[in-house]
Design an enzyme around this catalytic site. Structure first.
Site, PDB file in Angstrom:
ATOM      1  N   ASP A  23      34.867  36.814  44.073  1.00  0.00           N
ATOM      2  CA  ASP A  23      35.707  37.851  43.374  1.00  0.00           C
ATOM      3  C   ASP A  23      37.139  37.868  44.176  1.00  0.00           C
ATOM      4  O   ASP A  23      36.825  37.674  45.428  1.00  0.00           O
ATOM      5  CB  ASP A  23      35.050  38.910  43.158  1.00  0.00           C
ATOM      6  CG  ASP A  23      36.154  40.273  42.570  1.00  0.00           C
ATOM      7  OD1 ASP A  23      36.799  39.795  41.745  1.00  0.00           O
ATOM      8  OD2 ASP A  23      36.056  41.127  43.259  1.00  0.00           O
TER       9      ASP A  23
ATOM     10  N   ASP B 164      40.052  40.721  43.882  1.00  0.00           N
ATOM     11  CA  ASP B 164      40.271  42.318  44.395  1.00  0.00           C
ATOM     12  C   ASP B 164      39.025  42.964  44.970  1.00  0.00           C
ATOM     13  O   ASP B 164      38.163  42.960  44.294  1.00  0.00           O
ATOM     14  CB  ASP B 164      40.892  42.873  43.139  1.00  0.00           C
ATOM     15  CG  ASP B 164      42.100  42.225  42.500  1.00  0.00           C
ATOM     16  OD1 ASP B 164      43.017  42.193  43.316  1.00  0.00           O
ATOM     17  OD2 ASP B 164      42.271  41.738  41.538  1.00  0.00           O
TER      18      ASP B 164
END
Length: 219
Positions: free
Chosen positions: A15, A17
């Protein structure tokens, strides 16, 4: 984490953020303004938005609103987020972690679109992985597993041989639904019970094994 855990994988799915990039300052600004415009409690909105595409968050928060309006407003907010990089920094350990992954199969799997992910990674001084699954690549937002399954397919690796790095409840749920092990990163991750949790990426070490697998020492 009070002890070191060891994971073996053939690919890592990352991922962006909250996992590689700390963009919380921007996300807070954008979404609290949105909450104010719609008469919603900002604290409650922030509990929903992490890890999801914006239109999916809006659908949960404004369930009676047509999706066409959510998509249109999400497009405007993505443009606003792309222009705002104030406070965007790498998660501690992210530069070293990505450097250790050179030569290993790995992919970025993010709810951001291609432009926003490019801008945020650059603002944090981080290199973009060659394989990227962004919002345009999927038909369903996390917690749907589509993004992680596409990442594994792009890398030619079985889902069970992948390890996901995630910070949000939606992302951790998506990794689990894909049949993958999940390492949670940061303070949001622990409450969602991933397979292991680290404060940040300084607590992860990567080692190549003779059989071509990746060994992760976590903690």
């Amino acid at each position: 984490m009070t002890a070191t855990a060891v994971f073996t994988a053939r690919a890592l799915l990352l991922d962006m953020d909250g996992t590689l990039v700390n963009s919380d300052a921007v996300v807070e600004r954008i979404w609290r303004r949105w909450a104010d415009r719609h008469g919603l409690n900002g604290d409650e909105v922030m509990k929903v938005v992490h890890g999801r595409q914006g239109h999916a968050s809006m659908a949960l928060l404004l369930p009676d609103r047509p999706m066409e309006q959510n998509l249109a407003e999400n497009a405007r907010m993505l443009a606003e987020e792309t222009e705002d990089t104030d406070g965007v920094v790498p998660v501690p350990g992210a530069p070293e972690f990505l450097a250790e992954l050179r030569g290993f199969p790995h992919a970025l799997v993010t709810s951001a679109d291609a432009r926003l992910s490019t801008v945020r990674m650059a603002a944090a001084g981080l290199p973009l992985p060659e394989v990227r699954i962004t919002a345009e690549c999927v038909g369903a937002s996390k917690p749907d597993p589509e993004g992680f399954l596409k990442g594994a397919a792009e890398l030619g690796v079985r889902p069970a041989d992948c390890v996901v790095f995630e910070d949000s409840g939606a992302g951790i749920a998506a990794g689990r639904a894909a049949g993958m092990r999940v390492i949670g990163v940061g303070p949001r991750a622990g409450v969602h019970r991933p397979d292991a949790v680290v404060r940040d990426l300084t607590q992860v070490r990567v080692r190549a094994m003779e059989d071509g697998t990746i060994r992760l020492h976590v903690g």
